[in-house]
Scaffold this active site. Structure first.
Site, PDB file in Angstrom:
ATOM      1  N   CYS A 149     -16.646  22.211  -1.320  1.00  0.00           N
ATOM      2  CA  CYS A 149     -16.703  21.488  -2.590  1.00  0.00           C
ATOM      3  C   CYS A 149     -17.001  20.035  -2.255  1.00  0.00           C
ATOM      4  CB  CYS A 149     -15.341  21.625  -3.268  1.00  0.00           C
ATOM      5  SG  CYS A 149     -15.145  20.605  -4.741  1.00  0.00           S
ATOM      6  N   CYS A 185     -23.432  19.791  -5.392  1.00  0.00           N
ATOM      7  CA  CYS A 185     -22.213  20.449  -5.885  1.00  0.00           C
ATOM      8  C   CYS A 185     -22.436  21.931  -5.632  1.00  0.00           C
ATOM      9  CB  CYS A 185     -22.041  20.188  -7.384  1.00  0.00           C
ATOM     10  SG  CYS A 185     -20.789  21.239  -8.169  1.00  0.00           S
TER      11      CYS A 185
END
Ligand code: DGL
Length: 257
Positions: free
Chosen positions: A71, A183
């Site tokens: 992440c 992302c």
């Protein structure tokens, strides 16, 4: 001992897929912070607290050989603190801005970095831009809506395309040579994104680079004949701790392979 992949939700599954393709015989644990997703619209302090709580949750029931923070948002705010706190290797992610700039070196075209609003706001991203040769060639775009779509299980279709069209509208896309998916959730939308971009624009993410770094740190070699291996051994966990979450994560991972 398991290699842990951690994310706020389903995004990190795209990194786990990359790892399990290269190393199908390793044992993995995938953890999603389904109580607190999305991270990208929270404060830095909140996200740090969420990540720490999740790691403690994992450590209560499993021995881990390494944690991959799959992440970009959690990496931006937490990786330095986590490395001080834990003795096992912690591998983070960062938007693939450097390779993207290299790819446009000859054409002189621009690079568009997409990520969550928090990643783009963080010092870590500013520092990354500061180290580059041509930071003025880089533009940024926050796409928090894609995280919401991914968590609902919507990866394509008219709503996704309408959202992306609206977000890309202020940019003259012909002028870009590469778009960075900063992302892990955005990797699910690669095809939808490609549909809207001129054909010369490269779509780049940091997944392969992160797995390469993981293999280097853990001294793991690419497995021979990994294409014919049996399905990887993956334990799924979430902060909500429900069976529904585990089923959803497993199902989502399978849809990727
Ligand atoms: N998957 C995440 C990332 O790579 C975070 C998405 C979110 O929770 O906002 O940034």
């Amino acid at each position: 001992m398991r290699i842990v992949f951690f994310d706020s939700g389903v995004g990190g599954l795209t990194v786990l897929r990359e790892a399990s393709r290269k190393l199908p015989s390793e044992s993995y644990l995938y953890y999603a912070d389904t109580l607190n997703v999305p991270y990208g619209t929270h404060t830095k302090e909140e996200v740090y607290g969420f990540v720490e709580e999740c790691i403690e949750d994992i450590l209560r029931s499993h021995e881990v050989s390494a944690i991959i923070i799959a992440c970009n948002t959690a990496t931006s705010v937490a990786v330095d603190g986590l490395r001080k706190r834990y003795s096992f290797p912690i591998i983070g992610m960062e938007p693939a801005v450097k390779p993207a700039l290299q790819s446009v070196r000859e054409s002189g075209r621009r690079v568009l970095v997409t990520a969550t609003p928090l990643t783009l706001k963080e010092d870590k991203f500013r520092r990354l831009l500061g180290k580059l040769e041509a930071p003025s060639q880089v533009d940024t775009l926050g796409l928090p809506g894609l995280v919401r779509f991914a968590e609902e299980g919507t990866f394509d279709g008219p709503d996704v395309l309408a959202y992306l069209r609206e977000q890309f509208a202020p940019f003259e896309l012909e002028r870009y040579g590469a778009i960075v998916l900063g992302c892990t959730h955005f990797v699910f939308f690669q095809e939808a994104i490609r549909e809207l971009l001129p054909p010369h624009v490269l779509v780049m993410d940091g997944n392969a680079g992160t797995v390469k770094q993981m293999m280097r740190v853990l001294e793991l070699e690419l497995e021979e004949d990994s294409a014919n291996a049996s399905p990887p051994d993956i334990v799924y966990m979430s902060s909500c701790g429900t069976k529904d979450d585990r089923i959803r994560l497993e199902h989502c991972f399978r849809s990727l392979t």
